[in-house]
Scaffold this motif. Structure first.
Motif, PDB file in Angstrom:
ATOM      1  N   LYS B  57       0.834  -1.204   0.000  1.00 20.13           N
ATOM      2  CA  LYS B  57       0.000   0.000   0.000  1.00 20.13           C
ATOM      3  C   LYS B  57       0.867   1.253   0.000  1.00 20.13           C
ATOM      4  O   LYS B  57       0.578   2.235  -0.674  1.00 20.13           O
ATOM      5  CB  LYS B  57      -0.911   0.010   1.231  1.00 20.13           C
ATOM      6  N   GLN B  58       1.927   1.155   0.763  1.00 17.35           N
ATOM      7  CA  GLN B  58       2.837   2.298   0.879  1.00 17.35           C
ATOM      8  C   GLN B  58       3.520   2.605  -0.454  1.00 17.35           C
ATOM      9  O   GLN B  58       3.856   3.736  -0.758  1.00 17.35           O
ATOM     10  CB  GLN B  58       3.877   1.959   1.939  1.00 17.35           C
ATOM     11  N   LEU B  59       3.700   1.544  -1.210  1.00 16.56           N
ATOM     12  CA  LEU B  59       4.395   1.635  -2.496  1.00 16.56           C
ATOM     13  C   LEU B  59       3.743   2.665  -3.429  1.00 16.56           C
ATOM     14  O   LEU B  59       4.416   3.391  -4.146  1.00 16.56           O
ATOM     15  CB  LEU B  59       4.355   0.246  -3.151  1.00 16.56           C
ATOM     16  N   LYS B  60       2.402   2.680  -3.319  1.00 20.34           N
ATOM     17  CA  LYS B  60       1.644   3.556  -4.228  1.00 20.34           C
ATOM     18  C   LYS B  60       1.860   5.033  -3.914  1.00 20.34           C
ATOM     19  O   LYS B  60       1.580   5.893  -4.720  1.00 20.34           O
ATOM     20  CB  LYS B  60       0.156   3.219  -4.125  1.00 20.34           C
ATOM     21  N   GLN B  61       2.318   5.301  -2.711  1.00 19.67           N
ATOM     22  CA  GLN B  61       2.451   6.700  -2.310  1.00 19.67           C
ATOM     23  C   GLN B  61       3.776   7.330  -2.720  1.00 19.67           C
ATOM     24  O   GLN B  61       3.977   8.520  -2.555  1.00 19.67           O
ATOM     25  CB  GLN B  61       2.276   6.809  -0.793  1.00 19.67           C
ATOM     26  N   ASP B  66      10.711  11.579  -8.234  1.00 16.95           N
ATOM     27  CA  ASP B  66      11.774  11.983  -7.308  1.00 16.95           C
ATOM     28  C   ASP B  66      12.856  10.906  -7.305  1.00 16.95           C
ATOM     29  O   ASP B  66      12.563   9.711  -7.175  1.00 16.95           O
ATOM     30  CB  ASP B  66      11.166  12.141  -5.903  1.00 16.95           C
ATOM     31  N   VAL B  67      14.099  11.310  -7.451  1.00 17.69           N
ATOM     32  CA  VAL B  67      15.194  10.333  -7.594  1.00 17.69           C
ATOM     33  C   VAL B  67      15.323   9.465  -6.336  1.00 17.69           C
ATOM     34  O   VAL B  67      15.424   8.242  -6.422  1.00 17.69           O
ATOM     35  CB  VAL B  67      16.539  11.055  -7.881  1.00 17.69           C
ATOM     36  N   ASP B  68      15.314  10.128  -5.164  1.00 16.74           N
ATOM     37  CA  ASP B  68      15.458   9.388  -3.910  1.00 16.74           C
ATOM     38  C   ASP B  68      14.309   8.414  -3.697  1.00 16.74           C
ATOM     39  O   ASP B  68      14.506   7.253  -3.379  1.00 16.74           O
ATOM     40  CB  ASP B  68      15.496  10.368  -2.725  1.00 16.74           C
ATOM     41  N   GLU B  69      13.104   8.935  -3.892  1.00 12.34           N
ATOM     42  CA  GLU B  69      11.927   8.097  -3.636  1.00 12.34           C
ATOM     43  C   GLU B  69      11.863   6.938  -4.603  1.00 12.34           C
ATOM     44  O   GLU B  69      11.391   5.853  -4.268  1.00 12.34           O
ATOM     45  CB  GLU B  69      10.646   8.941  -3.704  1.00 12.34           C
ATOM     46  N   LEU B  70      12.367   7.148  -5.790  1.00 10.41           N
ATOM     47  CA  LEU B  70      12.398   6.077  -6.790  1.00 10.41           C
ATOM     48  C   LEU B  70      13.267   4.930  -6.285  1.00 10.41           C
ATOM     49  O   LEU B  70      12.935   3.755  -6.400  1.00 10.41           O
ATOM     50  CB  LEU B  70      12.941   6.630  -8.111  1.00 10.41           C
ATOM     51  N   GLU B  71      14.381   5.320  -5.684  1.00  8.33           N
ATOM     52  CA  GLU B  71      15.302   4.301  -5.173  1.00  8.33           C
ATOM     53  C   GLU B  71      14.650   3.480  -4.044  1.00  8.33           C
ATOM     54  O   GLU B  71      14.760   2.260  -3.998  1.00  8.33           O
ATOM     55  CB  GLU B  71      16.567   4.979  -4.641  1.00  8.33           C
ATOM     56  N   TRP B  72      13.945   4.249  -3.146  1.00 10.07           N
ATOM     57  CA  TRP B  72      13.245   3.538  -2.062  1.00 10.07           C
ATOM     58  C   TRP B  72      12.174   2.611  -2.629  1.00 10.07           C
ATOM     59  O   TRP B  72      11.961   1.518  -2.147  1.00 10.07           O
ATOM     60  CB  TRP B  72      12.565   4.550  -1.112  1.00 10.07           C
ATOM     61  N   ILE B 116      14.356   2.366 -13.103  1.00 10.83           N
ATOM     62  CA  ILE B 116      15.365   3.421 -13.105  1.00 10.83           C
ATOM     63  C   ILE B 116      16.024   3.558 -14.467  1.00 10.83           C
ATOM     64  O   ILE B 116      15.982   4.597 -15.110  1.00 10.83           O
ATOM     65  CB  ILE B 116      16.424   3.172 -12.009  1.00 10.83           C
ATOM     66  N   GLU B 117      16.567   2.410 -14.931  1.00  5.39           N
ATOM     67  CA  GLU B 117      17.295   2.487 -16.209  1.00  5.39           C
ATOM     68  C   GLU B 117      16.344   2.404 -17.404  1.00  5.39           C
ATOM     69  O   GLU B 117      16.694   2.784 -18.518  1.00  5.39           O
ATOM     70  CB  GLU B 117      18.326   1.341 -16.270  1.00  5.39           C
ATOM     71  N   LYS B 118      15.179   1.898 -17.172  1.00  2.00           N
ATOM     72  CA  LYS B 118      14.166   1.692 -18.223  1.00  2.00           C
ATOM     73  C   LYS B 118      14.766   0.966 -19.414  1.00  2.00           C
ATOM     74  O   LYS B 118      14.683   1.385 -20.561  1.00  2.00           O
ATOM     75  CB  LYS B 118      13.544   3.035 -18.646  1.00  2.00           C
TER      76      LYS B 118
END
Lengths: 301, 486
Positions: B57-61, B66-72, B116-118
């Motif tokens: 559920k948290q994933l959707k938020q 955002d680069v940092d949030e993408l990593e998380w 990230i790298e797509k």
């Protein structure tokens, strides 16, 4: 046969304050010594010194011939005592308390414990916890515990506290029986003079740590000063002749406290004043009156 | 004398307080076993569906721009995906362990490629590797993986040995290669343990023991064996810790001890450092602090002193009675611990020996339970005896229960704080402070005290002197004590 208890010139200091000054007295077989004095006079301290509960600064105590400081175990062996309060373990039964004490002597049998319980009239309550006892019951238990080992010296500190008149009567009878049959000596302290009168054979007065007088109760009452009731023609103009302890009873009676010789002098003075004397009667004194006469002032404070 | 002691014991056992503490001790010990049992399960609490549902559920938020949030996002998604694959198998199984530890690498690569790298090509590549691995696990036994790792390791070993034979290498290179060979050998030995003793990779205690053996074995190679050469005490203590863990793990593996559980109930009793032993101190202080104080304050002491016994005898009988109650309560405490650890682990595990390591002989020693517990108790006995005597001393000197009990407790509880403060200082003289000396647990089996200035002979002398000082003073004070008027 020597004295059971011999107290010689006891001195005790708490810090710089001298609590006892050269206290001496003796108790022989069959004697009940009333140890009388106001609160704070040093009664309990004297008893504690005798029993080795406090150290003696100077003086000696011999019990059955043994020095209490040097031969404590032998000296204390035939002593039964209640000091201050009848101390008992409140959370144990009366019987358990007696058993614990019996264990501290060589041969006290179960029969002896039962005998003492009967003697002090505790049969009905002996298996109750002491915490449920009244002060009077605890006094009895205290006396029972001090009699267990057949002592020949009994020391009771204010034993009449908490006893009702019936209880005091029983205690008196018990003590008289013990002194006669078991040839005991008893030291009994109190500030309640009226009670001791019927108990004691001897009296020792103590005030501010000093013994004022020691004598047999008969002699004590017949001490030098006595009260006399005089029937005279008038009391007018005699107030100069009366002392502190004398008083005018009514228009024709006065009560005076005098030694014999002084009485004679008073009679002479009265005659010189032209006052007729119809009768002079010696008043038998109560112990309290004798006490006041000896020690002077307000003793019970 | 025996009669007097019996009298005192009879008085103590007629009081309710001691029974209340006994019941509280039992209740508390059992409760703490239960709580520790729960705490062990807490680790596993995260490994369940609910947790991952929540994570999903948290994933959707997350803001994927955002680069940092993408990593998380990638991190979290990886752990969710890994769990999904692993949970096909039982949590205690080797497959679950292998998937949850090894598959995550492939999954992470997949998620990185995708988000990230797509890069579809990289994604495909990682997905193939994952599928291959999953299939491998499905088709094979766990021994297959161990053997595979063994072959790889042996290959590395052979290569290193060849390098060693090369004549061109320097001495320095030679010794570094030799060290590496030693490490590899330990790793190999760990793999052999798995095969010989049938210990699959898993979250089991036996598997952890193999890991412990390998990790500490390799660490131990790096330490200098000559203890005199250590200047830093911390380093020396670290070395000893590694040495102990390594040899104990090896011993347990060699002798097939504790294949199923890491700790036996016996071990727990042997290492008992639980807070519940505090109850023994409560009883000691309560009895020793009141056995004289109560009689003095209530005046019943006169009933004892008016009897034909020396004061010292009366006092000694009370001291002995206190000691007897102390020993009885200690035995009771051990019994309660025995039952609660038995419930907490298993009563069967008491049949296993207690394993510890001796630094004097530098070898593992095996003790039976009674030996183990006795040795441990003896080492803490001076502390308890001194506390007991202190409470006894205070109750005689102050004629007060409250003061004696309170001060003794304060001393007991603040001792560790005081010791901690002293350990931070550099004054050698403070090492003779009694609380620094009264516990000998650290010295057992040749152990080193954690405080650098502490030493066994000094500790023994200080403890004896402290004890005698308290004991003798108590008797002298009591002998001359005036029983005050009430």
């Amino acid at each position: 046969m020597g004295a059971i208890l011999e107290v010689k010139n006891l001195n005790k200091f708490f810090g710089k304050k001298q609590i006892l000054k050269n206290v001496s007295f003796t108790i022989n077989e069959g004697e009940i010594l009333g140890f009388i004095g106001p609160n704070g006079a040093g009664k309990t301290t004297t008893i504690k010194l005798i029993l080795g509960l406090q150290s003696i600064n100077s003086g000696e105590v011999y019990i059955n011939g043994y020095d209490v400081t040097k031969d404590f175990e032998k000296a204390i062996l035939k002593v039964g005592a209640i000091v201050e309060n009848p101390d008992a373990y409140m959370y144990l039964t009366g019987r358990k308390n007696l058993e614990l004490i019996a264990n501290m002597y060589q041969d006290i049998t179960k029969e002896r414990i039962d005998e003492v319980i009967r003697l002090t009239g505790l049969e009905k309550r002996i298996n109750d916890k002491v915490s449920k006892y009244s002060l009077g019951m605890r006094q009895r238990l205290g006396i029972a515990s001090s009699l267990l080992h057949n002592p020949n010296l009994l020391i009771l500190d204010e034993p009449t506290n908490g006893l009702d008149p019936e209880g005091i009567k029983e205690l008196r009878e018990l003590l008289i029986k013990l002194t006669k049959e078991e040839k005991m000596g008893v030291l009994i302290s109190s500030h309640n003079l009226a009670e001791l009168e019927s108990f004691c054979t001897n009296v020792c007065l103590i005030k501010n740590g000093s013994v004022i007088t020691t004598s047999s109760i008969k002699n004590f009452k017949k001490s030098d000063k006595s009260y006399y009731i005089m029937e005279i023609s008038t009391v007018k103009g005699i107030s100069k002749l009366l002392g502190k302890n004398d008083n005018i009873v009514d228009d024709t009676h006065i009560r005076v406290l005098r030694e014999k010789e002084d009485l004679a002098k008073l009679i002479k003075d009265l005659v010189n004043k032209d006052i007729n004397i119809y009768s002079v009667k010696l008043v038998e004194m109560t112990l309290e009156e004798a006490f006041l006469a000896k020690a002077g002032g307000n003793i019970i404070d | 004398m025996i009669k007097l002691v019996k009298n005192e014991l009879s008085k103590i056992f007629h009081k309710k307080a001691i029974y209340i503490i006994a019941i509280i001790t039992a209740a508390f010990t059992l409760l703490s076993t239960f709580v520790i049992g729960l705490a062990e399960d807490v680790d596993m609490l995260f490994e369940n569906d609910q947790y991952y549902d929540l994570l999903e559920k948290q994933l959707k938020q997350y803001d994927l721009n955002d680069v940092d949030e993408l990593e998380w996002y990638v991190e979290d998604k990886t752990s969710i995906d890994t769990y999904k694959i692993a949970k096909e198998y039982d949590k205690d199984s080797w497959q679950y362990y292998m998937l949850s530890t090894n598959a995550s690498e492939y999954i992470k690569n997949m998620n990185k490629a995708k988000y990230i790298e797509k890069n579809d090509e990289l994604y495909e590549e990682a997905l193939n590797k994952l599928n291959e691995f999953v299939k491998e696990i499905k088709d094979n036994d766990w021994t297959y993986f161990v053997s595979k790792e063994k072959i790889d390791t042996e290959e590395t070993l052979d290569n290193l040995k060849k390098q060693l034979n090369d004549k061109d290498i320097t001495e320095q290179e030679k010794s570094s290669i030799e060290k590496e060979i030693a490490s590899i050998n330990i790793k190999l030995q760990g793999l052999n343990y798995r095969l010989d003793k049938k210990i699959p990779y898993s979250y089991s205690n036996a598997s952890n023991l193999v890991e412990e053996f390998v990790n500490n074995g390799i660490l131990y190679l790096g330490y200098n064996k000559d203890e005199d050469s250590y200047i830093s005490r911390d380093e020396l203590l670290e070395k000893r810790n590694v040495e102990k863990t390594y040899f104990i793990a090896k011993y347990k593996l060699d002798n097939n001890i504790e294949k199923d559980r890491h700790y036996s109930a016996g071990d727990l009793m042997f290492q008992d450092s639980s807070a519940t032993i505090m109850f023994v101190v409560v009883v000691i202080v309560m009895i020793a602090g009141t056995i004289m104080g109560e009689e003095l304050s209530k005046g019943t002491i006169k009933q004892l002193l008016l009897r034909p016994h020396k004061r010292s005898k009366i006092l000694l009988s009370k001291y002995i009675a206190t000691l007897i109650v102390f020993v009885l309560f200690l035995l009771y405490y051990e019994l309660v611990s025995f039952i609660s650890y038995g419930i907490g682990t298993s009563f069967q595990s008491y049949s296993m020996p207690v394993i510890t390591y001796s630094f004097t002989a530098h070898q593992v020693i095996e003790l039976n339970l009674i030996q183990g517990i006795s040795i441990n108790l003896v080492s803490v006995l001076p502390e308890y005896l001194i506390i007991l005597t202190l409470a006894f001393f205070l109750s005689v000197v102050a004629s007060s229960n409250g003061l004696a009990v309170t001060i003794s407790f304060l001393v007991y509880f603040f001792a560790s704080i005081i010791n901690g403060l002293i350990s931070m200082t550099n004054y050698k003289i403070l090492s003779i402070f009694p609380t620094m000396c009264w516990n000998f647990n650290e010295y057992l089996f040749g152990g080193l005290p954690s405080y650098k200035y502490a030493s066994l002979p000094v500790s023994i002398i200080v403890s004896i002197v402290t004890f005698l000082l308290l004991f003798i003073t108590t008797f002298i004070v009591f002998k001359h004590k005036d029983i005050k008027n009430q």
